[in-house]
Write a protein that holds these residues in place. Structure first.
Motif, short mmCIF file in Angstrom:
data_model
loop_
_atom_site.label_atom_id
_atom_site.label_comp_id
_atom_site.label_asym_id
_atom_site.label_seq_id
_atom_site.Cartn_x
_atom_site.Cartn_y
_atom_site.Cartn_z
N LEU A 10 0.94 -1.27 -0.11
CA LEU A 10 0.11 -0.08 -0.12
C LEU A 10 0.84 1.19 0.00
O LEU A 10 1.89 1.21 0.77
CB LEU A 10 -1.00 -0.09 1.18
N MET A 11 0.29 1.99 -0.93
CA MET A 11 1.47 3.55 -1.09
C MET A 11 0.37 4.50 -1.49
O MET A 11 -0.54 4.47 -2.10
CB MET A 11 2.45 3.25 -1.97
N GLN A 12 0.65 5.61 -0.88
CA GLN A 12 0.15 6.85 -1.08
C GLN A 12 0.35 7.33 -2.50
O GLN A 12 1.59 7.05 -3.23
CB GLN A 12 0.33 8.18 -0.29
N ALA A 13 -0.37 8.09 -3.16
CA ALA A 13 -0.07 8.64 -4.58
C ALA A 13 0.93 9.32 -4.27
O ALA A 13 1.07 10.30 -3.66
CB ALA A 13 -1.55 9.37 -4.97
N LEU A 86 3.48 7.05 -8.20
CA LEU A 86 2.24 6.17 -8.45
C LEU A 86 0.85 7.06 -8.39
O LEU A 86 0.92 8.15 -7.74
CB LEU A 86 2.27 5.16 -7.20
N LYS A 87 0.01 6.32 -9.07
CA LYS A 87 -1.22 7.02 -9.02
C LYS A 87 -2.24 6.00 -8.68
O LYS A 87 -2.09 4.80 -8.65
CB LYS A 87 -1.60 7.47 -10.72
N PRO A 88 -3.44 6.53 -8.18
CA PRO A 88 -4.64 5.60 -7.81
C PRO A 88 -4.83 4.72 -8.94
O PRO A 88 -5.35 3.32 -8.57
CB PRO A 88 -5.75 6.32 -7.36
N GLU A 89 -4.91 4.96 -10.20
CA GLU A 89 -5.00 4.08 -11.11
C GLU A 89 -3.94 2.96 -11.42
O GLU A 89 -4.33 1.94 -12.22
CB GLU A 89 -5.27 5.03 -12.66
N ASP A 90 -2.78 3.07 -10.67
CA ASP A 90 -2.06 1.84 -10.81
C ASP A 90 -2.46 0.84 -10.01
O ASP A 90 -1.65 0.02 -9.89
CB ASP A 90 -0.57 2.46 -10.48
N THR A 91 -3.36 0.91 -9.02
CA THR A 91 -3.98 -0.15 -8.22
C THR A 91 -4.15 -1.19 -9.03
O THR A 91 -5.17 -1.25 -9.96
CB THR A 91 -5.16 0.37 -7.35
N ALA A 92 -3.78 -2.43 -8.85
CA ALA A 92 -3.84 -3.63 -9.60
C ALA A 92 -3.04 -4.81 -8.87
O ALA A 92 -2.32 -4.58 -8.00
CB ALA A 92 -3.64 -3.53 -11.14
N VAL A 93 -3.40 -5.95 -9.23
CA VAL A 93 -2.49 -6.96 -9.24
C VAL A 93 -1.50 -7.28 -10.22
O VAL A 93 -1.97 -7.10 -11.11
CB VAL A 93 -3.25 -8.56 -8.99
#
Length: 124
Positions: A10-13, A86-93
């Motif tokens: 987990l990382m912040q934008a 990193l951006k929220p849209e990078d959230t993925a497996v």
């Protein structure tokens, strides 16, 4: 070929994470390696690949923010994905992939070998 990925979290934008994937089971020096990701409710998407000769390819969505590299050992290879800004849209497996035929098979989501995924979550 076995692929073992690690490094998600987990990382912040705006932050950074580094993923690693160890490929083993046979000499890996001629294999292309890469990363594919799948966000919730979306199809798998190519992220980055590195060929046996260290040529790299990136998707437009990560170009300039992510960097792929690899380290060859006698009977294994470790591929890294440095993820910056990193951006929220990078959230993925994120899945590691390998193919002796070349990067294009990874880019086309047709790689012969896939590792288990590692979750990357970017909060806004």
């Amino acid at each position: 070929v076995q692929l073992q990925a690690s490094g998600g979290g987990l990382m912040q934008a705006g932050g950074s994470l580094k993923l690693s994937c160890v490929g083993s089971g046979r000499p890996m020096i001629n294999y292309a390696m890469g990363w594919i990701r799948q966000a919730p409710g979306k199809e798998r998407e190519f992220v980055a690949a590195i060929n046996w000769n260290d040529n790299t390819d990136y998707s437009d969505s990560v170009q300039g923010r992510f960097s792929i590299s690899k380290h060859n050992a006698a009977n294994s290879v470790t591929v890294f994905l440095q993820m910056n800004s990193l951006k929220p849209e990078d959230t993925a497996v994120y899945y590691c992939a390998a193919d002796i035929r070349g990067s294009e098979y990874i880019m086309n989501l047709e790689a012969d070998y896939w590792g288990q995924g590692t979750q990357v979550t970017v909060s806004s």
